[in-house]
Design an enzyme around this catalytic site. Structure first.
Site, PDB file in Angstrom:
ATOM      1  N   ARG A 149       5.779 -14.355  11.288  1.00  0.00           N
ATOM      2  CA  ARG A 149       4.904 -14.486  12.451  1.00  0.00           C
ATOM      3  C   ARG A 149       4.985 -13.194  13.255  1.00  0.00           C
ATOM      4  O   ARG A 149       5.976 -12.459  13.190  1.00  0.00           O
ATOM      5  CB  ARG A 149       5.354 -15.643  13.337  1.00  0.00           C
ATOM      6  CG  ARG A 149       5.325 -17.011  12.682  1.00  0.00           C
ATOM      7  CD  ARG A 149       5.827 -18.063  13.663  1.00  0.00           C
ATOM      8  NE  ARG A 149       5.743 -19.414  13.115  1.00  0.00           N
ATOM      9  CZ  ARG A 149       6.731 -20.045  12.516  1.00  0.00           C
ATOM     10  NH1 ARG A 149       7.909 -19.428  12.369  1.00  0.00           N
ATOM     11  NH2 ARG A 149       6.571 -21.262  12.053  1.00  0.00           N
ATOM     12  N   LYS A 173      12.551 -20.818  17.004  1.00  0.00           N
ATOM     13  CA  LYS A 173      12.651 -21.598  18.234  1.00  0.00           C
ATOM     14  C   LYS A 173      14.028 -22.238  18.338  1.00  0.00           C
ATOM     15  O   LYS A 173      14.589 -22.722  17.361  1.00  0.00           O
ATOM     16  CB  LYS A 173      11.570 -22.678  18.224  1.00  0.00           C
ATOM     17  CG  LYS A 173      11.501 -23.476  19.514  1.00  0.00           C
ATOM     18  CD  LYS A 173      10.440 -24.545  19.417  1.00  0.00           C
ATOM     19  CE  LYS A 173      10.390 -25.377  20.680  1.00  0.00           C
ATOM     20  NZ  LYS A 173       9.404 -26.470  20.584  1.00  0.00           N
ATOM     21  N   HIS A 238      -1.474 -12.643  12.036  1.00  0.00           N
ATOM     22  CA  HIS A 238      -1.529 -13.997  11.506  1.00  0.00           C
ATOM     23  C   HIS A 238      -2.404 -14.087  10.256  1.00  0.00           C
ATOM     24  O   HIS A 238      -2.121 -14.876   9.350  1.00  0.00           O
ATOM     25  CB  HIS A 238      -2.044 -14.979  12.552  1.00  0.00           C
ATOM     26  CG  HIS A 238      -2.055 -16.397  12.043  1.00  0.00           C
ATOM     27  ND1 HIS A 238      -0.904 -17.053  11.690  1.00  0.00           N
ATOM     28  CD2 HIS A 238      -3.079 -17.240  11.784  1.00  0.00           C
ATOM     29  CE1 HIS A 238      -1.218 -18.263  11.245  1.00  0.00           C
ATOM     30  NE2 HIS A 238      -2.534 -18.403  11.283  1.00  0.00           N
ATOM     31  N   ARG A 241      -0.235 -13.170   7.492  1.00  0.00           N
ATOM     32  CA  ARG A 241       0.676 -14.283   7.188  1.00  0.00           C
ATOM     33  C   ARG A 241      -0.063 -15.354   6.392  1.00  0.00           C
ATOM     34  O   ARG A 241       0.483 -15.905   5.430  1.00  0.00           O
ATOM     35  CB  ARG A 241       1.227 -14.859   8.498  1.00  0.00           C
ATOM     36  CG  ARG A 241       2.054 -16.132   8.356  1.00  0.00           C
ATOM     37  CD  ARG A 241       2.666 -16.462   9.711  1.00  0.00           C
ATOM     38  NE  ARG A 241       3.034 -17.858   9.850  1.00  0.00           N
ATOM     39  CZ  ARG A 241       4.203 -18.388   9.464  1.00  0.00           C
ATOM     40  NH1 ARG A 241       5.102 -17.620   8.868  1.00  0.00           N
ATOM     41  NH2 ARG A 241       4.463 -19.651   9.665  1.00  0.00           N
ATOM     42  N   HIS A 264       8.063 -24.037   8.375  1.00  0.00           N
ATOM     43  CA  HIS A 264       7.432 -25.217   8.949  1.00  0.00           C
ATOM     44  C   HIS A 264       8.374 -26.415   8.864  1.00  0.00           C
ATOM     45  O   HIS A 264       8.946 -26.684   7.810  1.00  0.00           O
ATOM     46  CB  HIS A 264       6.143 -25.553   8.210  1.00  0.00           C
ATOM     47  CG  HIS A 264       5.048 -24.558   8.447  1.00  0.00           C
ATOM     48  ND1 HIS A 264       3.951 -24.437   7.612  1.00  0.00           N
ATOM     49  CD2 HIS A 264       4.872 -23.641   9.426  1.00  0.00           C
ATOM     50  CE1 HIS A 264       3.165 -23.486   8.066  1.00  0.00           C
ATOM     51  NE2 HIS A 264       3.703 -22.990   9.159  1.00  0.00           N
ATOM     52  N   TYR A 273      -2.261 -25.140   7.006  1.00  0.00           N
ATOM     53  CA  TYR A 273      -2.183 -23.691   7.102  1.00  0.00           C
ATOM     54  C   TYR A 273      -2.635 -22.974   5.848  1.00  0.00           C
ATOM     55  O   TYR A 273      -3.050 -21.828   5.880  1.00  0.00           O
ATOM     56  CB  TYR A 273      -0.716 -23.323   7.416  1.00  0.00           C
ATOM     57  CG  TYR A 273      -0.468 -21.888   7.727  1.00  0.00           C
ATOM     58  CD1 TYR A 273      -0.051 -21.006   6.743  1.00  0.00           C
ATOM     59  CD2 TYR A 273      -0.639 -21.409   9.018  1.00  0.00           C
ATOM     60  CE1 TYR A 273       0.184 -19.691   7.020  1.00  0.00           C
ATOM     61  CE2 TYR A 273      -0.404 -20.085   9.307  1.00  0.00           C
ATOM     62  CZ  TYR A 273       0.010 -19.235   8.309  1.00  0.00           C
ATOM     63  OH  TYR A 273       0.253 -17.917   8.603  1.00  0.00           O
TER      64      TYR A 273
END
Length: 298
Positions: A149, A173, A238, A241, A264, A273
């Site tokens: 990302r 995260k 993106h 990606r 993910h 995606y």
């Protein structure tokens, strides 16, 4: 600054960098998102499906076109949160879905990818001692070669590259770490770039004030696309990606493998995606299905 306020600002920053959004468009998105945040008590970014489903009740007196815009704003915002790793699920299916179905994300053809990397190779051959082309080479290898990302790439530390190990250590995260495979070619590109970076520097891609920004990363990618003869509007970190995932899928990778590579938490995110060209599906059935091998005319 609250989580909602911080993430909304990051989302608007992405719209400027990736989509070249106008001030009018940014103002509309900001209004929609801040109003939704207020309705959810400042919990929009972490809202579950049940909480999101209550938003339309506040839009009853609005025109259909306004409801459609608000739904679109929130869908794009939640998609951004998932794609950037700020949350694992997308609750936007609880929103009204007026108009046509969501289009597939943009990607690049194999030929366009080859053009981008050919231009990098020519630059390295022409000016091997130039920092800018070495940085571009490392960025391209990591975005397309490892599917990072934009936020993950700009915050890479020098310590993320563990010697000759065939992986990167990525912090997502909640400071959760994951391993991302890195090719020999990518490692070579990164090592070449690190020769231009101060050994005492914390970041792999530093700037005067810290690490390079997402906006600067978008600019670098779009400038490179223009020089390689590709429409800059077609490309972003993106998109690279997504091309990484799409081309792996076309090459035979399964969704579970892609889920791991992309970081993910939910396989449904990976299914949204990635996509396969419909023509390839037709060819797959025509050439690989057992019935295609039988001569039923006899």
């Amino acid at each position: 600054m609250s989580d909602d306020a911080n993430l909304i600002e990051r989302f608007l920053e992405m719209l400027v960098a990736e989509a070249g959004a106008s001030q009018h468009t940014l103002a509309a998105y900001r209004t929609d998102l801040e109003q939704a945040s207020a309705i959810t008590g400042g919990r929009l970014s972490c809202a579950d499906r049940e909480l999101v489903s209550k938003l339309p009740s506040h839009w009853r007196k609005l025109q259909n076109s306004t409801v459609a815009r608000k739904s679109s704003s929130l869908r794009r915002y939640f998609r951004f949160l998932v794609e950037e790793g700020f949350r694992a699920d997308d609750p936007s299916d609880a929103l009204p879905r007026p108009g046509s179905a969501r289009s597939l994300p943009k990607t690049l053809s194999h030929g366009e990818i080859e053009s981008l990397f050919r231009h990098v190779a020519e630059g390295l051959e022409r000016e091997p001692g130039k920092a800018a082309i070495s940085r571009l080479s490392a960025i391209m290898e990591l975005l397309y070669g490892s599917g990072l990302r934009a936020s993950e790439l700009v915050t890479l530390s020098r310590s993320s590259i563990a010697g000759d190990e065939p992986f990167l250590i990525i912090k997502g995260k909640g400071n959760k770490e994951r391993l991302v495979p890195i090719s020999q070619q990518a490692r070579s590109a990164v090592r070449r770039w690190m020769e231009f970076v101060d050994p005492m520097e914390k970041w792999l891609f530093p700037s005067r004030t810290g690490h390079i920004s997402r906006i600067r990363l978008f600019q670098i990618i779009k400038e490179h696309a223009a020089r390689a003869g590709i429409n800059p509007a077609k490309i972003s970190p993106h998109v690279l990606r997504h091309a990484f995932a799409t081309h792996l899928l076309e090459g035979g990778a399964d969704l579970r493998a892609l889920q791991t590579l992309l970081g993910h938490s939910d396989i449904s995110t990976t299914q949204i995606y990635t996509h396969i060209d419909s023509a390839r599906l037709v060819e797959l059935v025509n050439n690989r299905h057992p019935l295609s091998q039988l001569d039923l005319a006899r």
